[in-house]
Design a protein around this motif. Structure first.
Motif, short mmCIF file in Angstrom:
data_model
loop_
_atom_site.label_atom_id
_atom_site.label_comp_id
_atom_site.label_asym_id
_atom_site.label_seq_id
_atom_site.Cartn_x
_atom_site.Cartn_y
_atom_site.Cartn_z
N MET A 170 6.68 -12.38 11.48
CA MET A 170 6.47 -13.91 11.71
C MET A 170 7.92 -13.51 12.50
O MET A 170 7.63 -14.18 13.88
CB MET A 170 7.00 -14.75 11.28
N ALA A 171 9.40 -13.17 12.82
CA ALA A 171 10.42 -13.40 13.56
C ALA A 171 10.14 -11.97 14.61
O ALA A 171 10.45 -13.16 15.81
CB ALA A 171 11.65 -12.93 12.59
N ALA A 172 9.10 -11.44 15.14
CA ALA A 172 9.28 -10.63 16.36
C ALA A 172 8.07 -11.63 17.30
O ALA A 172 8.16 -10.88 18.65
CB ALA A 172 8.58 -9.10 15.71
N ARG A 173 7.53 -11.74 15.99
CA ARG A 173 6.37 -12.95 17.51
C ARG A 173 7.21 -14.40 17.44
O ARG A 173 6.51 -14.94 18.35
CB ARG A 173 4.91 -12.92 16.45
N VAL A 221 7.80 -19.93 11.25
CA VAL A 221 6.28 -19.34 10.94
C VAL A 221 5.66 -18.63 12.13
O VAL A 221 5.06 -19.83 13.87
CB VAL A 221 6.00 -20.22 9.81
N ALA A 222 4.93 -18.00 11.90
CA ALA A 222 4.21 -17.77 14.21
C ALA A 222 3.33 -16.72 13.50
O ALA A 222 2.97 -16.01 12.22
CB ALA A 222 5.70 -16.87 14.76
N ASP A 227 2.70 -24.44 7.01
CA ASP A 227 3.89 -25.31 7.32
C ASP A 227 4.80 -24.61 8.72
O ASP A 227 3.82 -22.99 8.68
CB ASP A 227 5.29 -24.40 5.87
N ASP A 228 4.79 -25.23 9.40
CA ASP A 228 6.24 -23.96 11.10
C ASP A 228 7.57 -24.17 10.76
O ASP A 228 7.84 -23.57 11.45
CB ASP A 228 6.28 -25.47 11.22
N VAL A 229 7.97 -24.09 8.72
CA VAL A 229 8.83 -23.74 8.50
C VAL A 229 8.61 -22.58 7.51
O VAL A 229 8.46 -23.63 6.59
CB VAL A 229 9.71 -24.03 8.68
#
Length: 647
Positions: A549-552, A499-500, A475-477
């Protein structure tokens, strides 16, 4: 737990160090050759009129030490007049000895001849001799309020990216330099001037270890210039590095920070200074020295400005001596420090601990330095989320055995723990604490997955990983929907996370609940957040690397991890003395020796905001004392109030 906020109390000055790194606009690093006493006094007056109390000054090494056994006495007389000018103005200064690096260029004394500054015994002796000679000349001058051994030695003594010296060698060199100050009679606080760029703060091993050199220094001085892709993370970068730099327990002085106004607007220069000053204060800094005092328009054809032209405009005054936006912010900050009587304040205690993994700062056998950037960035993002949740956190270090007694332990996107820590966390949970960990697979394919024993037992699950294969997040989110009430979150609430990550870290942890209960699921019905009750406390597992994920992700904050952290605080019974119903405004508290409490509200919004803080008492205007219910904050603004607690 007690949060770090050590002051330079052993120095007789009653004012905090609030100042600027100083080169006169008449010459920059070469100012001592054509020293202009009148201009220097005018420059110092402008700084003093805007509330600054000190400067950091520099012995440009090639000029002051022209031959191995000779000091330039004419330049020393110029420096003595410079000290007199500080006394006349009511300021102090911190001289820096070994100045061979400055503003993008290295300069050697002509006689160095390529000798190694750390391991060549004769060369170390010449440095120590220079340090002792300059200390003897100026130690008794009342304007000298401290000493710094170097300026950013990691980028001068040996380029650490290519050939870093060992910590044993650097520590021995630091011991020799600091001992030279003491042997010559220097009693003022001393530090290294290395920028606190070593492994405990940055995760990069350049030979400079705060812990190894702690015996010889009196304060730690971060130099913070690194950039980010997210404004709140950028605004909290200096604060975060100050928190990490407090590992030794010494006072933390933000020894260099700032920006070139060639790179930002005047308005955004003011924002950067405002945010850096107030957030680093809340992050434990007790001194601030901006880079630097003035612009250098007339030196455009002289190194380093001919090849680093933006270095001409780091000044807090322009080349005519007029204040720029950063100096006006420093002046406002000085007023706040005076209003709260800052030198008699400390940070309020915290019920939550942000755990710094030992793998950030220890070179365990066959561990990977490539893991350290992930640890650093996940911790940084977690720190930002805690601020958005109005959750005061203290830093506790795994390498020290998790000192302190917290009700909530945060382990954001943590892949590696030692066996001792795994057992200690289970013990803390059994005794009543809440232990939260978010899974992270790591950013490289070697030994993917959790690197600690018995995750299953700690969190009451049975992991379903296949060997060597990451389970990709498609998923992207990420939608995390709560199936049960959890703190301030109720069943049916959904948190959404971008998501990252790369092909290794963009992965979740498939688990089956055993002794744990599922309190939130992802969009596919898989466990996303699980709670295992144990003894008087609990462990909480997020199966996604939320903070990583947030950090990226660029321009992500405020993202919804702050809501999870607020819920964790509620579950753990962590007291948040002031909360604001907006993730754009962070609240924190300083406590005065006489019992008064001061609240900082710091906005991360680009728009004006009006908020109504909820506090354990009433909030009052700092100047008039009038009760305050609603507070209007300018874009990226700061408001300081007094909190009068209910009896």
């Amino acid at each position: 737990m007690r949060r770090h906020s050590a002051q330079l109390t052993h120095h007789p000055a009653v004012l905090p160090w609030l100042g600027a790194n100083f080169w006169s606009r008449t010459g920059g690093p070469l100012m001592w050759r054509d020293y202009d006493p009148k201009t220097v006094r005018a420059e110092l007056r402008v700084l003093h009129e805007h509330g600054l109390t000190m400067t950091r000054s520099f012995f440009y090494w090639p000029d002051f030490h022209p031959q191995p056994h000779r000091i330039d006495e004419a330049l020393c007389e110029h420096f003595r007049d410079f000290l007199d000018a500080h006394s006349e103005t009511g300021m102090g200064t911190v001289p820096t000895f070994i100045v061979g690096h400055m503003s993008g260029e290295n300069w050697d004394p002509a006689w160095r001849g390529g000798r190694d500054l750390y391991e060549d015994v004769w060369m170390v002796g010449r440095q120590a001799w220079f340090v002792s000679q300059m200390t003897r000349r100026f130690k008794d001058h009342p304007a000298v309020t401290g000493w710094l051994i170097t300026n950013e030695m990691p980028g001068y003594g040996r380029v650490y990216q290519v050939d870093p010296p060992s910590s044993e060698v650097v520590t021995a060199w630091a011991q020799a330099m600091c001992n030279a100050v003491r042997a010559a009679g220097g009693t003022q606080p001393v530090s290294l001037g290395d920028g606190a760029w070593g492994i405990e703060v940055t995760g990069r091993d350049n030979g400079f270890s705060l812990l190894e050199t702690a015996e010889y220094i009196d304060f730690v001085g971060p130099h913070v210039y690194r950039s980010d892709t997210d404004r709140p993370r950028q605004h909290l970068r200096a604060a975060f590095e100050c928190e990490l730099a407090s590992v030794t327990g010494h006072p933390v002085v933000l020894e260099e920070f700032g920006l070139s106004t060639d790179t930002v607007s005047a308005e955004n220069a003011a924002v950067h200074y405002r945010q850096t000053l107030h957030n680093s204060l809340l992050g434990g800094a007790t001194g601030w020295v901006a880079w630097n005092n003035t612009d250098y328009d007339d030196l455009w054809d002289r190194s380093p400005y001919d090849h680093h032209p933006f270095e001409m405009h780091f000044g807090i005054t322009d080349s005519t001596g007029a204040p720029k936006a950063p100096l006006l912010e420093l002046a406002e900050f000085a007023k706040v420090l005076g209003a709260v009587d800052f030198t008699r304040c400390r940070r309020a205690d915290a019920g939550a601990a942000l755990v710094v993994p030992a793998f950030l700062e220890r070179g365990y056998p066959y561990s990977r330095p490539a893991d350290r950037p992930l640890i650093f960035t996940s911790l940084h993002q977690s720190y930002v989320a805690a601020r958005a949740a109005d959750l005061p956190v203290g830093f506790t270090r795994e390498a020290d055995g998790l000192p302190g007694d917290a009700a909530l332990y945060l382990l954001p996107a943590t892949r590696q723990l030692t066996t001792r820590t795994r057992r200690e966390l289970e013990h803390r949970a059994h005794e009543g604490a809440t232990v939260y960990l978010s899974f992270c697979s790591g950013e490289h394919p070697g030994t993917r997955g959790p690197w600690f024993d018995d995750l299953d037992g700690l969190f009451g699950v049975e992991l379903q990983l296949s060997y060597g294969v990451a389970e990709p997040i498609e998923d992207d989110v990420l939608e995390m929907t709560f199936t049960d009430d959890f703190g301030g979150l109720t069943a049916g609430d959904t948190l959404r996370f971008p998501v990252a990550g790369n092909e290794d870290s963009r992965a979740y942890l498939p688990v089956l609940p055993r002794d744990a209960r599922v309190v939130a699921v992802d969009a596919h019905g898989r466990p996303a957040l699980l709670v295992r009750d144990t003894g008087r406390g609990r462990t909480v597992l997020a199966t996604y690397p939320l903070e990583h994920m947030a950090a990226r992700t660029a321009r992500v904050n405020p993202e919804e991890t702050h809501r999870l952290y607020a819920a964790l605080a509620d579950v753990a019974g962590v007291r948040r003395p002031v909360t604001v119903d907006s993730p754009y405004v962070g609240a924190d508290v300083l406590v005065h020796q006489d019992g008064r409490r001061f609240v900082w509200l710091v906005s991360q919004s680009s728009a004006e905001l009006t908020v109504r803080p909820v506090a354990d008492g009433t909030l009052h205007d700092l100047t008039s004392g009038a009760p305050t219910a609603g507070v209007t904050l300018a874009p990226y603004g700061v408001c300081v109030l007094e909190l009068k607690c209910w009896s």
